[in-house]
Structure formats: C-alpha cells, structure tokens
Design a protein around this motif. Structure first.
Motif, short mmCIF file in Angstrom:
data_model
loop_
_atom_site.label_atom_id
_atom_site.label_comp_id
_atom_site.label_asym_id
_atom_site.label_seq_id
_atom_site.Cartn_x
_atom_site.Cartn_y
_atom_site.Cartn_z
N SER A 1 90.33 -2.99 89.27
CA SER A 1 91.00 -1.87 88.60
C SER A 1 90.86 -1.99 87.08
O SER A 1 90.66 -0.99 86.39
CB SER A 1 92.49 -1.84 88.97
OG SER A 1 92.66 -1.65 90.36
N MET A 2 90.96 -3.21 86.56
CA MET A 2 90.79 -3.42 85.13
C MET A 2 89.38 -3.06 84.68
O MET A 2 89.18 -2.40 83.65
CB MET A 2 91.12 -4.88 84.78
CG MET A 2 92.61 -5.21 84.94
SD MET A 2 92.95 -6.97 85.22
CE MET A 2 92.19 -7.73 83.79
N ALA A 3 88.38 -3.47 85.47
CA ALA A 3 86.99 -3.14 85.14
C ALA A 3 86.77 -1.64 85.17
O ALA A 3 86.06 -1.08 84.33
CB ALA A 3 86.04 -3.85 86.10
N ALA A 4 87.39 -0.97 86.13
CA ALA A 4 87.25 0.49 86.22
C ALA A 4 87.87 1.17 85.00
O ALA A 4 87.29 2.10 84.43
CB ALA A 4 87.90 0.99 87.50
N LEU A 5 89.05 0.72 84.59
CA LEU A 5 89.69 1.31 83.42
C LEU A 5 88.84 1.16 82.17
O LEU A 5 88.80 2.06 81.33
CB LEU A 5 91.07 0.67 83.20
CG LEU A 5 92.24 1.27 83.96
CD1 LEU A 5 93.50 0.46 83.72
CD2 LEU A 5 92.46 2.73 83.56
N GLU A 6 88.17 0.02 82.04
CA GLU A 6 87.33 -0.19 80.86
C GLU A 6 86.22 0.84 80.76
O GLU A 6 85.78 1.17 79.66
CB GLU A 6 86.74 -1.60 80.89
CG GLU A 6 87.71 -2.67 80.48
CD GLU A 6 87.04 -4.02 80.26
OE1 GLU A 6 87.32 -4.66 79.24
OE2 GLU A 6 86.23 -4.40 81.13
N CYS A 7 85.78 1.37 81.89
CA CYS A 7 84.70 2.35 81.88
C CYS A 7 85.13 3.67 81.23
O CYS A 7 84.29 4.45 80.78
CB CYS A 7 84.22 2.64 83.30
SG CYS A 7 83.52 1.23 84.16
N PHE A 8 86.44 3.93 81.20
CA PHE A 8 86.94 5.22 80.71
C PHE A 8 87.97 5.01 79.60
O PHE A 8 88.93 5.75 79.46
CB PHE A 8 87.56 6.00 81.87
CG PHE A 8 86.64 6.13 83.05
CD1 PHE A 8 85.62 7.07 83.06
CD2 PHE A 8 86.76 5.29 84.15
CE1 PHE A 8 84.75 7.18 84.13
CE2 PHE A 8 85.91 5.38 85.24
CZ PHE A 8 84.90 6.34 85.22
N SER A 9 87.73 3.97 78.78
CA SER A 9 88.72 3.56 77.78
C SER A 9 88.95 4.59 76.69
O SER A 9 89.96 4.53 76.00
CB SER A 9 88.31 2.22 77.16
OG SER A 9 87.03 2.33 76.55
N HIS A 10 88.01 5.51 76.51
CA HIS A 10 88.15 6.51 75.44
C HIS A 10 88.56 7.89 75.99
O HIS A 10 88.41 8.90 75.30
CB HIS A 10 86.85 6.62 74.65
CG HIS A 10 86.45 5.33 74.00
ND1 HIS A 10 87.20 4.72 73.02
CD2 HIS A 10 85.38 4.52 74.21
CE1 HIS A 10 86.62 3.60 72.64
NE2 HIS A 10 85.51 3.46 73.36
N GLU A 11 89.06 7.91 77.21
CA GLU A 11 89.46 9.18 77.83
C GLU A 11 90.89 9.09 78.33
O GLU A 11 91.45 7.99 78.52
CB GLU A 11 88.53 9.51 78.99
CG GLU A 11 87.06 9.65 78.59
CD GLU A 11 86.18 10.02 79.74
OE1 GLU A 11 86.34 11.15 80.26
OE2 GLU A 11 85.36 9.19 80.17
N ASP A 12 91.51 10.23 78.53
CA ASP A 12 92.83 10.27 79.15
C ASP A 12 92.66 10.02 80.65
O ASP A 12 92.00 10.79 81.35
CB ASP A 12 93.50 11.64 78.93
CG ASP A 12 93.99 11.80 77.50
OD1 ASP A 12 94.16 10.79 76.80
OD2 ASP A 12 94.18 12.96 77.08
N VAL A 13 93.26 8.96 81.13
CA VAL A 13 93.09 8.54 82.52
C VAL A 13 94.44 8.46 83.21
O VAL A 13 95.39 7.86 82.69
CB VAL A 13 92.39 7.16 82.60
CG1 VAL A 13 92.31 6.69 84.05
CG2 VAL A 13 91.00 7.23 81.99
N ALA A 14 94.53 9.05 84.39
CA ALA A 14 95.65 8.84 85.28
C ALA A 14 95.13 7.94 86.41
O ALA A 14 94.28 8.36 87.20
CB ALA A 14 96.17 10.15 85.84
#
Length: 238
Positions: A109-122
């Motif tokens: 999950s942490m690796a996935a979040l890093e892929c979208f670090s500059h976007e609004d993510v839910a």
C-alpha cells in the motif's frame, strides 16, 4: 524481454544491488545504464519506483545471460502487466480508478501511494487480518498523506485505531462497512477529481474468494466491465 520482466514485475520488493550507478539504475524519471540515459520511465505501463527497480533487475539478468539489454530495454514500453497490480481502470467523472487488489501487505500500500504522491488520492485499505503491523504505514502517511484513507474489512477498525493516534493528521480518516460503501465514500472525498486507489494491504479472504474477485468487484463498483479488466487472468491466491 517479456518473460524475464514478467518474473521481475511480480516481485513486490526487488533487490537493490543492481542500482549501482555503474550498471542499470533509475534516477527520478529516467532509466540509466551507467551514465547513459536510456528511457523515460514515465513511458512504462507499470508505475512506481518499485517497478522501475524491477525493470532494472530484468535488464541486469538479461545482461548476465550475455544478451544486449540496451537493445531490448525499450521493449519494456510494450510490456503488458497482469491485472489487479496498480491497474489503471480508467477515468469517470474526473476520477481515476486504480485497481491494486494484489496488494496484501502494508508495504505494498505504501509503494502504491508513492506512485500518486502528487495527486489527490482516496485510499481504500483493509481486509483479512493476519496480524501484520501497520506502524510503518502510519508513519508513512503521517509524512506523505493522501487526501483520505477509507478503512474497511476485518482489520479496518485496527488500522483506523492506529491512524487515529497520528497527531494532527493531514488526511480524512473514514471507516466503511464493505467495499461498496468504501467506494462511495472515496468518491465523495474527491469532488474536484483525483484517484480512488484500491490497495488494501491485506488479503481478501472473507467477503471474496481471492484478490481477483475483489478487484473485479471494485471495477464493477467504479463503473467498469470486470471482464474487460481481467482478460489476462491473475493467479488468484490471496
């Protein structure tokens, strides 16, 4: 290239010995061999630094076999990832939907979040509770917060309880009863658009037979054809 890349792409945490700057390595958005820039990594169909590392591992293996890895490197742009692995389903009403149902550990999950670090993510997290610690995940999101975290599943309450101990969190924390409610709550957190990311960090057992069934249900809830996103079958184990 594809068979070697397929094996490497399945490794959740590739080894890093190949990142020596004398060999294949990734810096920011560029793939290098030594000092030579070979490819813009943003052209790859597999997002994330961990996938860039896996490409480096595959190319290192190709070199070790005595083949010309530089000549084959660009073939990575045509690599077709397996479904349910940071799979982009599409965009509806300004929201992109990413199916990472294969994610069954907090580190994924942490690796996935890093892929979208500059976007609004839910982010949708939670599932079968096998007792893994969410401490490092909590530390990660306290420093690199998404817009919202929706906790669900058997271990959802335990994840939420840990996240509530973060001092002054910069994300909304919501608990959902199931995946349909979680998707609705995630959509409500993104009125101006963004990314709904299913990266549960936990197995699917209980409501689903495996991660494939969970990913297909997520696609259906998001408004996509689950059969279209599973043309290449996953292994369907967790």
């Amino acid at each position: 290239f594809a068979p070697v890349a397929a094996l490497a792409a399945e490794a959740p945490h590739a080894v890093h010995w190949f990142n020596s700057e004398s060999g294949w390595h990734a810096r920011e958005h560029t793939l290098y061999f030594g000092a030579e820039a070979v490819m813009d990594l943003r052209e790859l169909p597999m997002p994330g630094q961990h996938n860039a590392s896996n490409v480096c591992a595959a190319l290192t293996a190709i070199d070790a076999l005595g083949l010309d890895a530089k000549a084959l490197a660009l073939a990575a742009k045509q690599f077709q990832p397996l479904p349910h692995r940071l799979q982009a389903l599409g965009t509806l009403n300004g929201i992109r939907y990413i199916n990472d149902s294969i994610s069954t550990t907090p580190y994924a999950s942490m690796a996935a979040l890093e892929c979208f670090s500059h976007e609004d993510v839910a982010l949708l997290v939670g599932g079968f509770d096998r007792g893994l610690s969410w401490e490092e995940f909590a530390e990660f999101v306290s420093k690199q917060p998404p817009k919202a975290i929706i906790a669900l599943g058997q271990n959802g309450p335990r994840i939420a309880e840990r996240l509530r101990r973060i001092e002054s969190p910069a994300f909304a924390l919501i608990e959902a009863e199931d995946l349909p409610q979680a998707v609705q709550m995630a959509q409500a957190q993104l009125p101006k658009g963004g990314v709904v990311l299913l990266s549960p960090g936990a197995p699917s057992f209980g409501p689903y037979a495996d991660y494939v069934a969970r990913g297909r249900h997520f696609a259906e809830l998001a408004g996509f054809d689950p059969n279209a996103i599973s043309r290449i079958p996953g292994l369907g184990l967790a």
